[in-house]
Design an enzyme around this catalytic site. Structure first.
Site, PDB file in Angstrom:
ATOM      1  CG  HIS A   1      26.717  29.968  39.457  1.00 51.92           C
ATOM      2  ND1 HIS A   1      27.564  31.039  39.272  1.00 51.92           N
ATOM      3  CD2 HIS A   1      26.643  29.810  40.805  1.00 51.92           C
ATOM      4  CE1 HIS A   1      27.983  31.490  40.433  1.00 51.92           C
ATOM      5  NE2 HIS A   1      27.437  30.766  41.387  1.00 51.92           N
TER       6      HIS A   1
ATOM      7  CG  HIS B   1      27.444  31.543  32.873  1.00 56.62           C
ATOM      8  ND1 HIS B   1      28.100  32.124  33.942  1.00 56.62           N
ATOM      9  CD2 HIS B   1      28.076  31.990  31.755  1.00 56.62           C
ATOM     10  CE1 HIS B   1      29.099  32.876  33.483  1.00 56.62           C
ATOM     11  NE2 HIS B   1      29.107  32.808  32.170  1.00 56.62           N
TER      12      HIS B   1
ATOM     13  CG  HIS C   1      31.497  29.820  28.853  1.00 57.37           C
ATOM     14  ND1 HIS C   1      32.707  30.167  29.410  1.00 57.37           N
ATOM     15  CD2 HIS C   1      30.680  30.879  29.083  1.00 57.37           C
ATOM     16  CE1 HIS C   1      32.623  31.368  29.954  1.00 57.37           C
ATOM     17  NE2 HIS C   1      31.392  31.825  29.769  1.00 57.37           N
ATOM     18  CD  GLU C   2      27.236  31.611  27.625  1.00 57.08           C
ATOM     19  OE1 GLU C   2      26.571  31.922  28.648  1.00 57.08           O
ATOM     20  OE2 GLU C   2      28.199  32.288  27.223  1.00 57.08           O
TER      21      GLU C   2
END
Length: 671
Positions: free
Chosen positions: A468, A465, A461-462
């Site tokens: 991105h 980010h 998940h991290e």
């Protein structure tokens, strides 16, 4: 001597020289950086030339470089490696920074220049990104109160300063409660716990300088303890402490702070012409209105609650079979759910965990990024702020893309949770700069470190980010990377979680810590089959928190947030044996700052999109389909906030999604 925070950083990739920076450097560096930024803003506002995009908007984009350097270092260490001196500095800095940025937004000469450009926007011959940056800059000034006059102008300044102080106090109180509480365990108390929990408890005891193993309030330690400890009395003691963070009375109690924050937010929204804070906050998000958020959350709530109640009945029967009269309590749920998972799926977390080595999961995340986007990762030997941190250079086709830093282990100086931030964001103006991105997690330390499946999902998940940030390809930093609508920002992170569950990924990287053997196919199949196990519980604890957050802000501020919380939970029929994921006194997402306030729903809003977005890869026949990966990068990961979020998603998928893919993905409806 030049303050190292303000010097030119002649380091690899211009990384912060952590080995040369001391806590004594922060305060004087902030003073100089604030003064420099103030002078830059005054010069822009006083420019005798007619306002232009270059001398106003681009000048604002270029201003504050020194301040950005100081704050990127300070807030990194304040969140991930705090100490009393840094906590004191944070209490001092927060209201001063709020006042500084309030002064900028209240600068009437500057706002007149922006307003003039906004009126002339159709004649300025701007690129699409420039037009977007102008719109966002003008809107941000309006939402900060730039158009207010007199008493209203002064009041909103005071509110923002007070909110900054309260948010810092809330965070530090929570950190203190998490740092100070631990439960010592005797050797007898360890019976029934798998080896990885015992090892983590011993490591935590060593860090706390206790006589033996301890359980702390770190999620990576307390959750497995609640899953595996057969000692109901100890589970209850640990759970009650975990649930009581921020609500223990005394100087670290957050209940009064939460009430004041809600009151000030409501007043701020009304000063800006909004009915309430939720209306103000959601006006710029994809959801737009509180009604749209409520509709989504309730659409998910009912099937999730039905599943949770059915699961709870099964778990309570197991409790009674153990000779306990009941009822099933929140400290029982994880223990009996784990026993049920082992029985029904023949899947034992203790047997699974040796296959989920931290280093192998990092390698898996990197390999997926290489297969999807062509990125390569090479370790860097550079000074960082803590010995636990690691760094990698990120390249593509040999060209430098970013620096990625991972800080994975729990410690008393680190706030709870997991997060991603950019110590430097990608931009091409005023000069080209490559991003420096950091992932911070709170995994239990071990040698080697082993993850739960939930930990592995958090890592992916991290890292979503981080992608991105790393793949951002825009001109202006204000729209770079994760500078997007709050209910869009979780799309890349939640989407990337799906690659953990691709069978070939686990098949390659889930290898046994001792033998090196790949996870046996029967176990791999069971892991994937059980991916939606206990989704009723997980969805209920999340949606309850999101609904409480929404109801706090969609209407008058409650005088007693704890009473309001109880009323909301009663109205939706919260199951007795499930607690909110984040109860009010430790709801840092909502009360440590404005980021997720009235916006905790955004994880689920983004999940509607991520479930649908991954279906695009499935429809293409491969999780690593290069055409889909190129479309994802071109339309979402590289574009930051340079275009409207809904427009970006439609460009990738051809349409906006409905809630059906989410419900199917969570196993809450028939596939």
């Amino acid at each position: 001597m030049t303050n190292p925070l303000l010097a030119d950083w002649a380091t690899p990739f211009a990384l912060a020289p952590f080995d040369a920076i001391s806590d004594e450097d922060f305060a004087p560096a902030l003073e100089q950086a604030l003064a420099a930024h103030r002078a830059e803003i005054d010069a822009i506002a006083a420019d005798p030339a007619d306002p232009s995009f270059a001398n106003t908007v681009e000048a604002l984009e270029a201003a504050g470089t020194a301040l950005d350097k100081v704050l990127s270092v300070f807030f990194t260490v304040a969140g991930a490696d705090s100490n009393p001196q840094r906590e004191a500095l944070q209490r001092d800095f927060s209201p001063r920074l709020a006042a500084h940025f309030s002064e900028i937004s209240a600068n009437k000469a500057l706002f007149r220049r922006l307003a003039a450009l906004w009126e002339q926007r159709d004649t300025l011959d701007l690129t699409a990104e420039q037009a977007r940056v102008l719109m966002l800059t003008h809107r941000n000034f309006l939402r900060a109160g730039a158009a207010l006059e007199g008493e209203a102008e002064q009041r909103i300044k005071a509110i923002k300063s007070r909110l900054a102080t309260l948010g810092t106090e809330f965070t530090q109180n929570l950190l203190a409660d998490e740092r100070d509480w631990f439960m010592e365990l005797s050797e007898t108390d360890l019976e029934g716990l798998p080896g990885f929990v015992v090892s983590a408890a011993r490591a935590a005891g060593a860090e706390k300088e206790a006589k033996g193993p301890v359980i702390t309030l770190s999620r990576s330690l307390i959750v497995p303890f609640l899953q595996f400890s057969p000692r109901r009395d100890l589970r209850e003691k640990a759970y009650r402490a975990w649930a009581a963070r921020g609500a223990n009375g005394g100087k670290t109690d957050n209940r009064g702070i939460a009430a004041e924050i809600l009151k000030l937010r409501a007043e701020r929204a009304q000063l800006l012409g909004y009915e309430n804070f939720a209306a103000y906050k959601l006006d710029t998000e994809m959801a737009k209105t509180p009604a749209n958020v409520r509709e989504l959350l309730l659409a998910v709530w009912e099937p999730a609650k039905a599943r949770a109640l059915a699961d709870g009945a099964v778990l309570e029967a197991m409790l009674r079979a153990d000779g306990i009269a009941g009822p099933l309590e929140p400290w029982d749920w994880r223990y009996y759910a784990e026993k049920r998972r082992k029985a029904e799926h023949d899947l034992d977390e203790a047997a699974l965990k040796p296959f989920l080595q931290l280093d192998r999961m990092i390698e898996a995340a990197f390999t997926c990024a290489h297969r999807l986007f062509g990125l390569d990762f090479a370790p860097l030997d550079v000074p960082l702020y803590h010995p636990d941190c690691r760094a990698w250079e990120v390249t593509r086709d040999g060209a430098h893309v970013a620096v990625f830093i991972g800080d994975y282990f729990a410690r008393g100086s680190k706030r709870s949770g997991a997060w991603c931030s950019a110590m430097r964001s990608q931009a091409k103006f005023p000069e080209v700069q490559a991003p420096v991105v950091i992932n911070v997690c709170n995994f239990a330390k071990g040698d080697p470190a082993l993850l739960s499946y939930d930990d592995a999902r958090t890592l992916f998940h991290e890292f979503g980010h981080a992608l991105h940030q790393m793949l951002s390809d825009v001109t202006y930093e204000s729209v770079s990377g994760t500078s997007v609508a709050r209910d869009f920002v979780e799309l890349p992170s939640q989407l990337y979680e799906h690659w953990l569950e691709v069978p070939e990924v686990l098949g390659e990287f889930a290898t046994h810590v001792e033998t090196g053997e790949a996870m046996p196919k029967p176990m791999l199949d069971k892991v994937l089959e059980a991916a939606n196990f206990d989704q009723g519980f997980q969805t209920v604890e999340y949606v309850a928190s999101a609904l409480v957050d929404l109801e706090f802000h969609d209407g008058p501020a409650p005088a007693d947030p704890m009473q309001k919380q109880a009323e909301v939970l009663e109205a939706i029929g919260m199951p007795h044996a499930i607690g909110m994921r984040h109860a009010t006194p430790h709801f840092a997402h909502v009360f440590s700052g404005d980021g997720y306030s009235s916006g905790y729903y955004s994880y689920m809003w983004s999940e509607v999109m991520d479930a649908d977005a991954f279906e695009a890869f499935e429809e293409a026949g491969s999780a690593f389909d290069r055409d889909r990966a190129r479309a994802l990068e071109a339309n979402i990961l590289s574009t930051g906030g340079s275009r409207d979020a809904a427009e970006l998603y439609i460009a990738f998928r051809g349409r906006l999604p409905g809630v059906e893919a989410l419900l199917k993905g969570r196993g809450l409806v028939a596939a």
